[in-house]
Design a protein around this motif. Sequence first.
Motif, PDB file in Angstrom:
ATOM      1  N   ASP A  84       0.815  -1.219   0.000  1.00 56.10           N
ATOM      2  CA  ASP A  84       0.000   0.000   0.000  1.00 56.10           C
ATOM      3  C   ASP A  84       0.850   1.270   0.000  1.00 56.10           C
ATOM      4  O   ASP A  84       0.397   2.318  -0.478  1.00 56.10           O
ATOM      5  CB  ASP A  84      -0.908   0.020   1.228  1.00 56.10           C
ATOM      6  N   LEU A  85       2.071   1.194   0.514  1.00 54.54           N
ATOM      7  CA  LEU A  85       2.945   2.371   0.544  1.00 54.54           C
ATOM      8  C   LEU A  85       3.370   2.812  -0.847  1.00 54.54           C
ATOM      9  O   LEU A  85       3.695   3.984  -1.056  1.00 54.54           O
ATOM     10  CB  LEU A  85       4.198   2.085   1.380  1.00 54.54           C
ATOM     11  N   TRP A  86       3.368   1.882  -1.797  1.00 51.76           N
ATOM     12  CA  TRP A  86       3.987   2.146  -3.099  1.00 51.76           C
ATOM     13  C   TRP A  86       2.981   2.332  -4.225  1.00 51.76           C
ATOM     14  O   TRP A  86       3.365   2.746  -5.317  1.00 51.76           O
ATOM     15  CB  TRP A  86       4.958   1.015  -3.435  1.00 51.76           C
ATOM     16  N   VAL A  87       1.725   2.024  -3.993  1.00 52.05           N
ATOM     17  CA  VAL A  87       0.740   2.152  -5.074  1.00 52.05           C
ATOM     18  C   VAL A  87       0.021   3.492  -4.988  1.00 52.05           C
ATOM     19  O   VAL A  87      -0.156   4.066  -3.910  1.00 52.05           O
ATOM     20  CB  VAL A  87      -0.290   1.000  -5.059  1.00 52.05           C
ATOM     21  N   GLY A  88      -0.354   3.999  -6.150  1.00 55.36           N
ATOM     22  CA  GLY A  88      -1.153   5.217  -6.250  1.00 55.36           C
ATOM     23  C   GLY A  88      -2.260   4.992  -7.258  1.00 55.36           C
ATOM     24  O   GLY A  88      -2.427   3.888  -7.785  1.00 55.36           O
ATOM     25  N   ARG A  89      -2.965   6.039  -7.588  1.00 54.75           N
ATOM     26  CA  ARG A  89      -4.143   5.883  -8.443  1.00 54.75           C
ATOM     27  C   ARG A  89      -3.812   5.830  -9.931  1.00 54.75           C
ATOM     28  O   ARG A  89      -4.692   5.557 -10.751  1.00 54.75           O
ATOM     29  CB  ARG A  89      -5.160   6.986  -8.147  1.00 54.75           C
ATOM     30  N   GLY A  90      -2.549   6.092 -10.300  1.00 51.87           N
ATOM     31  CA  GLY A  90      -2.140   5.918 -11.689  1.00 51.87           C
ATOM     32  C   GLY A  90      -3.011   6.675 -12.661  1.00 51.87           C
ATOM     33  O   GLY A  90      -3.076   7.903 -12.635  1.00 51.87           O
ATOM     34  N   THR A  91      -3.702   5.955 -13.516  1.00 50.68           N
ATOM     35  CA  THR A  91      -4.568   6.581 -14.513  1.00 50.68           C
ATOM     36  C   THR A  91      -5.877   7.090 -13.922  1.00 50.68           C
ATOM     37  O   THR A  91      -6.714   7.626 -14.650  1.00 50.68           O
ATOM     38  CB  THR A  91      -4.890   5.578 -15.638  1.00 50.68           C
ATOM     39  N   GLY A  92      -6.064   6.892 -12.615  1.00 46.73           N
ATOM     40  CA  GLY A  92      -7.279   7.382 -11.968  1.00 46.73           C
ATOM     41  C   GLY A  92      -8.205   6.287 -11.500  1.00 46.73           C
ATOM     42  O   GLY A  92      -9.435   6.440 -11.574  1.00 46.73           O
ATOM     43  N   VAL A  93      -7.660   5.185 -10.990  1.00 45.55           N
ATOM     44  CA  VAL A  93      -8.512   4.090 -10.540  1.00 45.55           C
ATOM     45  C   VAL A  93      -9.301   4.498  -9.300  1.00 45.55           C
ATOM     46  O   VAL A  93      -8.871   5.353  -8.514  1.00 45.55           O
ATOM     47  CB  VAL A  93      -7.687   2.821 -10.220  1.00 45.55           C
ATOM     48  N   ASP A  94     -10.459   3.882  -9.136  1.00 36.40           N
ATOM     49  CA  ASP A  94     -11.277   4.125  -7.950  1.00 36.40           C
ATOM     50  C   ASP A  94     -10.718   3.323  -6.774  1.00 36.40           C
ATOM     51  O   ASP A  94      -9.684   2.656  -6.883  1.00 36.40           O
ATOM     52  CB  ASP A  94     -12.741   3.777  -8.230  1.00 36.40           C
ATOM     53  N   ASP A  95     -11.421   3.368  -5.651  1.00 34.93           N
ATOM     54  CA  ASP A  95     -10.918   2.691  -4.451  1.00 34.93           C
ATOM     55  C   ASP A  95     -10.781   1.190  -4.661  1.00 34.93           C
ATOM     56  O   ASP A  95      -9.818   0.573  -4.196  1.00 34.93           O
ATOM     57  CB  ASP A  95     -11.835   2.969  -3.260  1.00 34.93           C
ATOM     58  N   ALA A  96     -11.750   0.603  -5.343  1.00 33.02           N
ATOM     59  CA  ALA A  96     -11.682  -0.841  -5.598  1.00 33.02           C
ATOM     60  C   ALA A  96     -10.492  -1.174  -6.498  1.00 33.02           C
ATOM     61  O   ALA A  96      -9.782  -2.164  -6.279  1.00 33.02           O
ATOM     62  CB  ALA A  96     -12.987  -1.329  -6.236  1.00 33.02           C
ATOM     63  N   GLY A  97     -10.247  -0.332  -7.508  1.00 34.42           N
ATOM     64  CA  GLY A  97      -9.091  -0.539  -8.378  1.00 34.42           C
ATOM     65  C   GLY A  97      -7.785  -0.380  -7.634  1.00 34.42           C
ATOM     66  O   GLY A  97      -6.813  -1.115  -7.885  1.00 34.42           O
ATOM     67  N   LEU A  98      -7.748   0.566  -6.712  1.00 34.20           N
ATOM     68  CA  LEU A  98      -6.541   0.766  -5.910  1.00 34.20           C
ATOM     69  C   LEU A  98      -6.260  -0.455  -5.040  1.00 34.20           C
ATOM     70  O   LEU A  98      -5.104  -0.864  -4.882  1.00 34.20           O
ATOM     71  CB  LEU A  98      -6.699   2.017  -5.048  1.00 34.20           C
ATOM     72  N   ARG A  99      -7.328  -1.069  -4.512  1.00 30.32           N
ATOM     73  CA  ARG A  99      -7.149  -2.278  -3.711  1.00 30.32           C
ATOM     74  C   ARG A  99      -6.641  -3.429  -4.576  1.00 30.32           C
ATOM     75  O   ARG A  99      -5.738  -4.178  -4.161  1.00 30.32           O
ATOM     76  CB  ARG A  99      -8.485  -2.658  -3.067  1.00 30.32           C
ATOM     77  N   ARG A 100      -7.199  -3.567  -5.780  1.00 27.26           N
ATOM     78  CA  ARG A 100      -6.714  -4.613  -6.693  1.00 27.26           C
ATOM     79  C   ARG A 100      -5.253  -4.384  -7.041  1.00 27.26           C
ATOM     80  O   ARG A 100      -4.457  -5.332  -7.151  1.00 27.26           O
ATOM     81  CB  ARG A 100      -7.571  -4.638  -7.967  1.00 27.26           C
TER      82      ARG A 100
END
Length: 340
Positions: free
Chosen positions: A187-203
């Motif tokens: 979780d420390l290293w991931v961000g929303r990138g192209t604009g994923v929602d919360d569920a996409g961020l969890r995936r």
Amino acid sequence: MADSLSALPFEDIRTLLERLPAADQAAAAAVRARDARLTKPPGSLGRLESIAEWLAAWQGRERPAVTRPLVAVFAANHGVAERGVSAYPQSVTRQMVQNFAVGGAAINQLCKAYDLGLKVFELALDFPTPDVAAEDAFDEQGCTATIAYGMEAIAGGIDLLCLGEMGIANTTVAAAVYHALYGGSADLWVGRGTGVDDAGLRRKADAVAAAVARLADERDPLEILRRIGGREIAAMVGAILSARMERVPVIVDGFVTTAAAAILHAMRPEAIQHCLFAHRSAESAHGAVLDRLGAEPLLDFGMRLGEGTGAAIAAGIVRAAAAVHGGMATFEEAGVADRT
């Protein structure tokens, strides 16, 4: 150089890293000496002065200049995209490459604005690397061949290389590289990138965690690259390394391009001394990575597009620094009184 490495093992990459040319200290000293005589108070141009010195040290020129800059954009696809880690489908990678070709992307406009060359390197877009959460991205020969391909980016006598990338799901792959190199939680290293929602961020976080879990205790940076990296990251490793061997300064763009620099830094910290970091990405983890690299980016504009856009803007600043240093008159030339 690229042809000689295309079928060789990682050991040859390691050997190159032991033979890195150093900065030209005489050229840097000449810049400092001239800067002290220019018609301005010492230090009054701030970081523009240190940029001119950095450019001279790596070009090996007492009068640094940027006459043949190139933005090299490396495009690749990733099997991990099938896990729903991006807001856009994988087909967008090829569509954006086509957009680059017709001049319709943001990077095209910035290259026009700053008079920069642009070259796009397609990396087998129809054959994505496997899903790194479940399988290795490359075998050793494939990874080395991709590094070698990236080495071709400096062909043609360029004097400044700006790195960019395009690839749906590549922020997931870059986050996995950082997680493997630096630890902590996914979780420390991931961000929303192209604009994923919360569920996409969890995936996305789950995919990064699964990819790094496969590594077990593996800490060899090249093995990390081989097993969970992407083609564009491997190619940019080659571009940075080749640029160093040929004394071409490099501007690193954002979150994904920095992953290539991080691989080399983990192997030998001095390997990225010829790199200037363009900007601090809006991707939340990028600042933490830059801190680990000891890098102070030029810009903080809240950008997260990729494509080399931040690097292109930074190239305009580098070009300005060289022009100011080379074109300003000294106190003697201008007949201006120096300090008493």
